[in-house]
Design a protein around this motif. Structure first.
Motif, PDB file in Angstrom:
ATOM      1  N   PRO A  38      43.067 -18.736  33.782  1.00 24.26           N
ATOM      2  CA  PRO A  38      42.148 -17.486  33.711  1.00 24.26           C
ATOM      3  C   PRO A  38      42.512 -16.379  32.999  1.00 24.26           C
ATOM      4  O   PRO A  38      41.831 -15.747  32.130  1.00 24.26           O
ATOM      5  N   HIS A  39      43.774 -15.984  33.246  1.00 21.41           N
ATOM      6  CA  HIS A  39      44.262 -14.959  32.738  1.00 21.41           C
ATOM      7  C   HIS A  39      44.675 -14.913  31.149  1.00 21.41           C
ATOM      8  O   HIS A  39      45.044 -13.731  30.638  1.00 21.41           O
ATOM      9  N   HIS A  40      44.490 -15.854  30.790  1.00 23.43           N
ATOM     10  CA  HIS A  40      44.768 -16.316  29.421  1.00 23.43           C
ATOM     11  C   HIS A  40      43.609 -16.260  28.468  1.00 23.43           C
ATOM     12  O   HIS A  40      43.885 -16.256  27.087  1.00 23.43           O
ATOM     13  N   ILE A  41      42.578 -16.235  28.880  1.00 22.19           N
ATOM     14  CA  ILE A  41      41.296 -16.375  28.152  1.00 22.19           C
ATOM     15  C   ILE A  41      41.300 -15.103  27.455  1.00 22.19           C
ATOM     16  O   ILE A  41      40.753 -15.148  26.235  1.00 22.19           O
ATOM     17  N   ILE A  42      41.493 -13.856  28.189  1.00 23.26           N
ATOM     18  CA  ILE A  42      41.386 -12.754  27.326  1.00 23.26           C
ATOM     19  C   ILE A  42      42.073 -12.571  26.190  1.00 23.26           C
ATOM     20  O   ILE A  42      42.065 -12.275  25.026  1.00 23.26           O
ATOM     21  N   GLY A  43      43.453 -13.177  26.197  1.00 27.67           N
ATOM     22  CA  GLY A  43      44.466 -13.205  25.220  1.00 27.67           C
ATOM     23  C   GLY A  43      43.999 -14.097  24.126  1.00 27.67           C
ATOM     24  O   GLY A  43      44.345 -13.956  22.903  1.00 27.67           O
ATOM     25  N   LYS A  44      43.100 -15.033  24.277  1.00 30.28           N
ATOM     26  CA  LYS A  44      42.596 -16.002  23.284  1.00 30.28           C
ATOM     27  C   LYS A  44      41.446 -15.304  22.467  1.00 30.28           C
ATOM     28  O   LYS A  44      40.894 -15.742  21.502  1.00 30.28           O
ATOM     29  N   GLY A  45      40.836 -14.198  23.124  1.00 35.05           N
ATOM     30  CA  GLY A  45      39.892 -13.312  22.153  1.00 35.05           C
ATOM     31  C   GLY A  45      38.470 -13.347  22.859  1.00 35.05           C
ATOM     32  O   GLY A  45      37.421 -12.966  22.409  1.00 35.05           O
ATOM     33  N   ILE A  46      38.512 -13.871  24.095  1.00 32.20           N
ATOM     34  CA  ILE A  46      37.147 -13.797  24.765  1.00 32.20           C
ATOM     35  C   ILE A  46      36.975 -12.912  25.866  1.00 32.20           C
ATOM     36  O   ILE A  46      37.872 -12.756  26.637  1.00 32.20           O
ATOM     37  N   ALA A  47      36.162 -11.767  25.725  1.00 31.56           N
ATOM     38  CA  ALA A  47      35.903 -10.908  26.854  1.00 31.56           C
ATOM     39  C   ALA A  47      34.551 -11.046  27.565  1.00 31.56           C
ATOM     40  O   ALA A  47      33.422 -11.136  26.847  1.00 31.56           O
ATOM     41  N   LEU A  48      34.656 -10.925  29.036  1.00 29.61           N
ATOM     42  CA  LEU A  48      33.487 -11.279  29.705  1.00 29.61           C
ATOM     43  C   LEU A  48      33.145  -9.959  30.344  1.00 29.61           C
ATOM     44  O   LEU A  48      33.789  -9.136  30.959  1.00 29.61           O
TER      45      LEU A  48
ATOM     46  N   ARG B  47      39.339  -5.660  21.914  1.00 25.97           N
ATOM     47  CA  ARG B  47      39.392  -6.376  20.376  1.00 25.97           C
ATOM     48  C   ARG B  47      38.956  -7.793  20.564  1.00 25.97           C
ATOM     49  O   ARG B  47      39.884  -8.469  20.076  1.00 25.97           O
ATOM     50  N   PRO B  48      38.002  -8.115  21.243  1.00 31.51           N
ATOM     51  CA  PRO B  48      37.599  -9.489  21.504  1.00 31.51           C
ATOM     52  C   PRO B  48      36.947 -10.133  20.116  1.00 31.51           C
ATOM     53  O   PRO B  48      36.402  -9.584  19.316  1.00 31.51           O
ATOM     54  N   LYS B  49      37.226 -11.442  20.050  1.00 31.88           N
ATOM     55  CA  LYS B  49      36.547 -12.237  18.907  1.00 31.88           C
ATOM     56  C   LYS B  49      35.203 -12.859  19.396  1.00 31.88           C
ATOM     57  O   LYS B  49      34.369 -12.935  18.499  1.00 31.88           O
ATOM     58  N   MET B  50      35.178 -12.824  20.759  1.00 29.55           N
ATOM     59  CA  MET B  50      33.726 -13.327  21.234  1.00 29.55           C
ATOM     60  C   MET B  50      33.653 -12.470  22.546  1.00 29.55           C
ATOM     61  O   MET B  50      34.498 -12.292  23.363  1.00 29.55           O
ATOM     62  N   LEU B  51      32.260 -11.924  22.750  1.00 29.83           N
ATOM     63  CA  LEU B  51      31.677 -11.257  23.826  1.00 29.83           C
ATOM     64  C   LEU B  51      30.768 -12.067  24.671  1.00 29.83           C
ATOM     65  O   LEU B  51      29.828 -12.663  24.214  1.00 29.83           O
ATOM     66  N   LEU B  52      31.111 -12.112  25.886  1.00 31.25           N
ATOM     67  CA  LEU B  52      30.365 -13.001  26.755  1.00 31.25           C
ATOM     68  C   LEU B  52      29.546 -11.831  27.677  1.00 31.25           C
ATOM     69  O   LEU B  52      29.937 -11.089  28.521  1.00 31.25           O
ATOM     70  N   LEU B  53      28.249 -11.584  27.656  1.00 33.26           N
ATOM     71  CA  LEU B  53      27.413 -10.543  28.585  1.00 33.26           C
ATOM     72  C   LEU B  53      26.663 -11.356  29.402  1.00 33.26           C
ATOM     73  O   LEU B  53      25.703 -12.028  29.195  1.00 33.26           O
ATOM     74  N   ASP B  54      26.791 -10.818  30.696  1.00 29.43           N
ATOM     75  CA  ASP B  54      26.195 -11.529  31.755  1.00 29.43           C
ATOM     76  C   ASP B  54      25.030 -10.577  32.325  1.00 29.43           C
ATOM     77  O   ASP B  54      25.521  -9.723  33.189  1.00 29.43           O
ATOM     78  N   GLU B  55      23.798 -10.770  31.972  1.00 28.50           N
ATOM     79  CA  GLU B  55      22.557  -9.669  32.433  1.00 28.50           C
ATOM     80  C   GLU B  55      23.045  -8.241  32.360  1.00 28.50           C
ATOM     81  O   GLU B  55      23.049  -7.400  33.352  1.00 28.50           O
ATOM     82  N   PRO B  56      23.133  -7.724  31.164  1.00 29.80           N
ATOM     83  CA  PRO B  56      23.421  -6.563  31.002  1.00 29.80           C
ATOM     84  C   PRO B  56      22.169  -5.586  31.332  1.00 29.80           C
ATOM     85  O   PRO B  56      22.659  -4.093  31.713  1.00 29.80           O
ATOM     86  N   SER B  57      21.118  -6.213  31.375  1.00 27.69           N
ATOM     87  CA  SER B  57      20.011  -5.138  31.844  1.00 27.69           C
ATOM     88  C   SER B  57      19.768  -5.101  33.410  1.00 27.69           C
ATOM     89  O   SER B  57      18.771  -4.456  33.581  1.00 27.69           O
ATOM     90  N   MET B  58      20.305  -5.858  34.220  1.00 28.66           N
ATOM     91  CA  MET B  58      19.936  -6.209  35.514  1.00 28.66           C
ATOM     92  C   MET B  58      20.173  -4.892  36.318  1.00 28.66           C
ATOM     93  O   MET B  58      21.231  -4.028  36.448  1.00 28.66           O
ATOM     94  N   GLY B  59      18.895  -4.539  36.893  1.00 25.55           N
ATOM     95  CA  GLY B  59      18.898  -3.316  37.793  1.00 25.55           C
ATOM     96  C   GLY B  59      18.801  -1.826  37.067  1.00 25.55           C
ATOM     97  O   GLY B  59      19.092  -0.885  37.823  1.00 25.55           O
ATOM     98  N   LEU B  60      18.471  -1.833  35.731  1.00 22.11           N
ATOM     99  CA  LEU B  60      18.640  -0.496  35.184  1.00 22.11           C
ATOM    100  C   LEU B  60      17.428   0.044  34.705  1.00 22.11           C
ATOM    101  O   LEU B  60      16.477  -0.924  34.355  1.00 22.11           O
TER     102      LEU B  60
END
Length: 234
Positions: free
Chosen positions: A70-80, A152-165
Protein backbone atom coordinates in the motif's frame (compact mmCIF):
# COMPACT_ATOMS: atom_id res chain seq x y z
CA UNK A 1 -4.86 5.03 -17.45
CA UNK A 2 -6.70 2.95 -14.83
CA UNK A 3 -8.05 -0.51 -15.69
CA UNK A 4 -10.03 -2.44 -13.09
CA UNK A 5 -10.93 -6.00 -14.05
CA UNK A 6 -13.08 -8.43 -12.09
CA UNK A 7 -12.50 -6.62 -8.77
CA UNK A 8 -13.99 -8.48 -5.84
CA UNK A 9 -13.97 -7.24 -2.24
CA UNK A 10 -15.42 -9.09 0.75
CA UNK A 11 -15.60 -8.51 4.49
CA UNK A 12 -15.96 -11.89 6.13
CA UNK A 13 -18.97 -13.43 4.45
CA UNK A 14 -20.26 -10.12 3.07
CA UNK A 15 -19.52 -9.43 -0.59
CA UNK A 16 -19.06 -5.67 -0.86
CA UNK A 17 -17.86 -5.57 -4.47
CA UNK A 18 -18.82 -8.29 -6.92
CA UNK A 19 -16.38 -8.74 -9.78
CA UNK A 20 -16.66 -5.27 -11.32
CA UNK A 21 -14.81 -4.05 -14.41
CA UNK A 22 -14.34 -0.43 -15.44
CA UNK A 23 -11.73 2.03 -16.67
CA UNK A 24 -10.69 5.67 -16.40
CA UNK A 25 -8.93 7.34 -19.33
CA UNK A 26 -6.05 9.77 -18.90
CA UNK A 27 -7.24 13.33 -18.23
CA UNK A 28 -10.80 12.18 -17.59
CA UNK A 29 -13.06 12.67 -14.58
CA UNK A 30 -15.26 9.65 -13.96
CA UNK A 31 -18.01 9.49 -11.34
CA UNK A 32 -18.98 6.36 -9.43
CA UNK A 33 -22.44 6.83 -7.96
CA UNK A 34 -24.84 4.69 -5.94
CA UNK A 35 -26.65 4.39 -2.65
CA UNK A 36 -24.97 3.88 0.72
CA UNK A 37 -23.56 0.36 0.93
CA UNK A 38 -23.32 -0.07 -2.83
CA UNK A 39 -19.57 -0.77 -2.63
CA UNK A 40 -18.25 2.54 -3.91
CA UNK A 41 -15.81 3.30 -1.07
CA UNK A 42 -14.66 -0.32 -0.95
CA UNK A 43 -13.78 -0.04 -4.63
CA UNK A 44 -11.68 3.07 -4.07
CA UNK A 45 -9.96 1.59 -1.02
CA UNK A 46 -9.09 -1.55 -2.97
CA UNK A 47 -7.57 0.50 -5.80
CA UNK A 48 -5.49 2.45 -3.26
CA UNK A 49 -4.63 -0.84 -1.46
CA UNK A 50 -6.05 0.46 1.82
CA UNK A 51 -7.93 -2.84 1.88
CA UNK A 52 -7.14 -6.11 0.11
CA UNK A 53 -9.27 -7.32 -2.75
CA UNK A 54 -10.02 -11.03 -2.81
CA UNK A 55 -10.09 -11.19 -6.59
CA UNK A 56 -9.48 -9.25 -9.77
CA UNK A 57 -6.73 -7.01 -11.09
CA UNK A 58 -5.97 -3.30 -11.09
CA UNK A 59 -3.62 -1.86 -13.70
CA UNK A 60 -2.38 1.73 -13.61
CA UNK A 61 -0.55 3.12 -16.63
CA UNK A 62 -0.05 -0.42 -17.86
CA UNK A 63 1.41 -1.74 -14.59
CA UNK A 64 -0.35 -4.21 -12.32
CA UNK A 65 -0.67 -2.58 -8.91
CA UNK A 66 -3.18 -4.85 -7.19
CA UNK A 67 -0.42 -6.80 -5.43
CA UNK A 68 2.04 -4.08 -4.46
CA UNK A 69 2.46 -2.77 -0.92
CA UNK A 70 0.00 0.00 0.00
CA UNK A 71 2.73 2.53 0.80
CA UNK A 72 4.05 2.23 -2.77
CA UNK A 73 0.75 3.35 -4.32
CA UNK A 74 1.42 7.04 -3.75
CA UNK A 75 4.80 6.63 -5.41
CA UNK A 76 3.06 5.26 -8.48
CA UNK A 77 1.12 8.50 -8.79
CA UNK A 78 -2.23 7.71 -7.15
CA UNK A 79 -3.46 9.94 -4.32
CA UNK A 80 -6.52 9.10 -2.24
CA UNK A 81 -8.64 11.72 -0.48
CA UNK A 82 -10.43 9.40 1.96
CA UNK A 83 -13.95 9.56 3.22
CA UNK A 84 -13.85 11.37 6.55
CA UNK A 85 -10.83 13.47 5.43
CA UNK A 86 -8.20 11.66 7.50
CA UNK A 87 -6.12 14.72 8.38
CA UNK A 88 -3.46 14.55 11.06
CA UNK A 89 -5.25 16.43 13.86
CA UNK A 90 -2.17 17.19 16.00
CA UNK A 91 -0.18 18.59 13.08
CA UNK A 92 -0.64 22.09 11.73
CA UNK A 93 -2.16 22.85 8.36
CA UNK A 94 1.22 23.43 6.76
CA UNK A 95 2.64 20.28 8.36
CA UNK A 96 -0.27 18.27 6.94
CA UNK A 97 0.41 19.71 3.49
CA UNK A 98 4.09 18.88 3.84
CA UNK A 99 3.16 15.27 4.60
CA UNK A 100 1.60 15.10 1.14
CA UNK A 101 5.04 15.79 -0.34
CA UNK A 102 6.99 13.37 1.86
CA UNK A 103 8.27 11.37 -1.14
CA UNK A 104 9.52 14.47 -2.92
CA UNK A 105 12.89 16.15 -2.56
CA UNK A 106 12.44 19.07 -4.99
CA UNK A 107 12.22 21.78 -2.35
CA UNK A 108 11.76 24.71 -4.72
CA UNK A 109 8.92 22.99 -6.54
CA UNK A 110 7.33 21.94 -3.25
CA UNK A 111 7.27 25.58 -2.16
CA UNK A 112 5.66 26.52 -5.46
CA UNK A 113 3.04 23.82 -5.10
CA UNK A 114 2.30 24.98 -1.56
CA UNK A 115 1.59 28.45 -2.92
CA UNK A 116 -0.65 26.87 -5.55
CA UNK A 117 -2.66 25.05 -2.88
CA UNK A 118 -3.03 28.30 -0.96
CA UNK A 119 -4.29 29.85 -4.18
CA UNK A 120 -6.93 27.16 -4.46
CA UNK A 121 -7.84 27.40 -0.79
CA UNK A 122 -6.95 30.83 0.69
CA UNK A 123 -8.49 29.77 3.99
CA UNK A 124 -5.73 27.21 4.45
CA UNK A 125 -3.09 29.94 4.15
CA UNK A 126 -4.92 31.97 6.80
CA UNK A 127 -4.81 28.93 9.10
CA UNK A 128 -1.36 27.60 8.14
CA UNK A 129 -0.15 27.48 11.76
CA UNK A 130 -3.42 26.13 13.18
CA UNK A 131 -3.78 22.51 14.29
CA UNK A 132 -5.75 20.54 11.71
CA UNK A 133 -7.96 19.03 14.40
CA UNK A 134 -9.35 22.48 15.22
CA UNK A 135 -10.52 23.19 11.64
CA UNK A 136 -14.13 22.97 10.53
CA UNK A 137 -15.23 19.97 8.48
CA UNK A 138 -15.06 21.95 5.26
CA UNK A 139 -11.61 23.27 6.04
CA UNK A 140 -10.42 19.73 6.80
CA UNK A 141 -11.77 18.61 3.44
CA UNK A 142 -9.85 21.42 1.76
CA UNK A 143 -6.76 20.28 3.63
CA UNK A 144 -7.22 16.64 2.64
CA UNK A 145 -7.49 17.59 -1.03
CA UNK A 146 -4.53 19.96 -0.77
CA UNK A 147 -2.41 17.30 0.93
CA UNK A 148 -3.19 14.83 -1.85
CA UNK A 149 -2.30 17.38 -4.53
CA UNK A 150 1.04 18.09 -2.84
CA UNK A 151 2.20 14.63 -3.94
CA UNK A 152 1.79 15.76 -7.58
CA UNK A 153 -0.37 12.74 -8.39
CA UNK A 154 -1.14 11.51 -11.86
CA UNK A 155 -4.55 10.37 -10.62
CA UNK A 156 -6.77 11.63 -7.81
CA UNK A 157 -9.24 9.39 -5.98
CA UNK A 158 -11.96 11.41 -4.23
CA UNK A 159 -14.19 9.61 -1.73
CA UNK A 160 -17.34 11.58 -0.84
CA UNK A 161 -15.81 15.09 -0.81
CA UNK A 162 -19.16 16.78 -0.07
CA UNK A 163 -20.20 14.54 2.82
CA UNK A 164 -21.47 16.47 5.85
CA UNK A 165 -20.59 19.89 4.47
CA UNK A 166 -22.65 23.06 4.19
CA UNK A 167 -23.77 23.92 0.63
CA UNK A 168 -21.49 26.96 0.39
CA UNK A 169 -18.48 24.82 1.35
CA UNK A 170 -19.47 22.12 -1.15
CA UNK A 171 -19.61 24.80 -3.84
CA UNK A 172 -16.12 26.05 -3.01
CA UNK A 173 -14.59 22.57 -2.91
CA UNK A 174 -16.16 21.56 -6.22
CA UNK A 175 -14.96 24.77 -7.81
CA UNK A 176 -11.43 23.62 -7.05
CA UNK A 177 -12.16 20.05 -8.20
CA UNK A 178 -13.36 21.49 -11.52
CA UNK A 179 -10.22 23.65 -11.83
CA UNK A 180 -7.90 20.74 -11.09
CA UNK A 181 -9.76 18.53 -13.59
CA UNK A 182 -9.58 21.28 -16.23
CA UNK A 183 -5.82 21.38 -15.70
CA UNK A 184 -5.71 17.73 -16.78
CA UNK A 185 -5.86 15.77 -13.52
CA UNK A 186 -7.27 12.28 -14.03
CA UNK A 187 -9.93 11.81 -11.36
CA UNK A 188 -12.17 9.05 -10.06
CA UNK A 189 -14.93 10.63 -7.98
CA UNK A 190 -17.21 8.88 -5.53
CA UNK A 191 -20.02 11.15 -4.51
CA UNK A 192 -23.41 10.47 -2.92
CA UNK A 193 -24.74 13.68 -4.47
CA UNK A 194 -25.28 11.99 -7.83
CA UNK A 195 -26.43 15.12 -9.63
CA UNK A 196 -23.34 17.06 -8.62
CA UNK A 197 -21.06 14.15 -9.51
CA UNK A 198 -22.54 13.77 -12.98
CA UNK A 199 -22.47 17.51 -13.59
CA UNK A 200 -18.69 17.71 -13.08
CA UNK A 201 -17.66 14.42 -14.73
CA UNK A 202 -17.43 13.19 -18.30
CA UNK A 203 -18.56 9.61 -17.70
CA UNK A 204 -20.25 7.74 -14.90
CA UNK A 205 -20.82 4.27 -13.50
CA UNK A 206 -23.79 3.32 -11.32
CA UNK A 207 -23.19 0.76 -8.57
CA UNK A 208 -25.90 -1.28 -6.88
CA UNK A 209 -25.25 -4.02 -4.32
CA UNK A 210 -21.61 -4.31 -5.27
CA UNK A 211 -22.17 -4.47 -9.02
CA UNK A 212 -21.98 -1.94 -11.85
CA UNK A 213 -25.46 -1.85 -13.33
CA UNK A 214 -25.25 1.12 -15.65
CA UNK A 215 -22.60 3.15 -17.43
CA UNK A 216 -22.52 5.98 -19.92
CA UNK A 217 -21.70 9.59 -20.60
CA UNK A 218 -22.60 11.75 -17.61
CA UNK A 219 -25.09 13.84 -19.59
CA UNK A 220 -26.78 10.64 -20.71
CA UNK A 221 -27.02 9.31 -17.15
CA UNK A 222 -28.43 12.64 -15.91
CA UNK A 223 -31.34 12.14 -18.30
CA UNK A 224 -31.78 8.40 -17.71
CA UNK A 225 -35.21 7.76 -16.12
CA UNK A 226 -33.85 5.05 -13.80
CA UNK A 227 -31.04 7.30 -12.54
CA UNK A 228 -33.38 10.26 -12.13
CA UNK A 229 -35.85 8.18 -10.14
CA UNK A 230 -33.29 6.39 -7.94
CA UNK A 231 -30.64 9.06 -7.34
CA UNK A 232 -31.91 12.47 -8.39
CA UNK A 233 -35.15 12.46 -6.39
CA UNK A 234 -37.37 12.69 -9.44
Amino acid sequence: MLEVTGLHVAYGGIQAVRSITFHVNEGEMVALIGANGAGKSSTLKAIARVIDAVGGDVHFRGEKISCIAPHHIIGKGIALVPEGRGVFPRLTVVENLAMGAFLRNDKADIAGDLDKIYGYFPRLKERAAQLAGTLSGGEQQMLAIGRALMSRPKMLLLDEPSMGLAPIMVQKIFEVIRIVAAEGMTTLLIEQNAKLALQVSQRGYVMESGEITLTGESAQLLNDPKVRAAYLGE
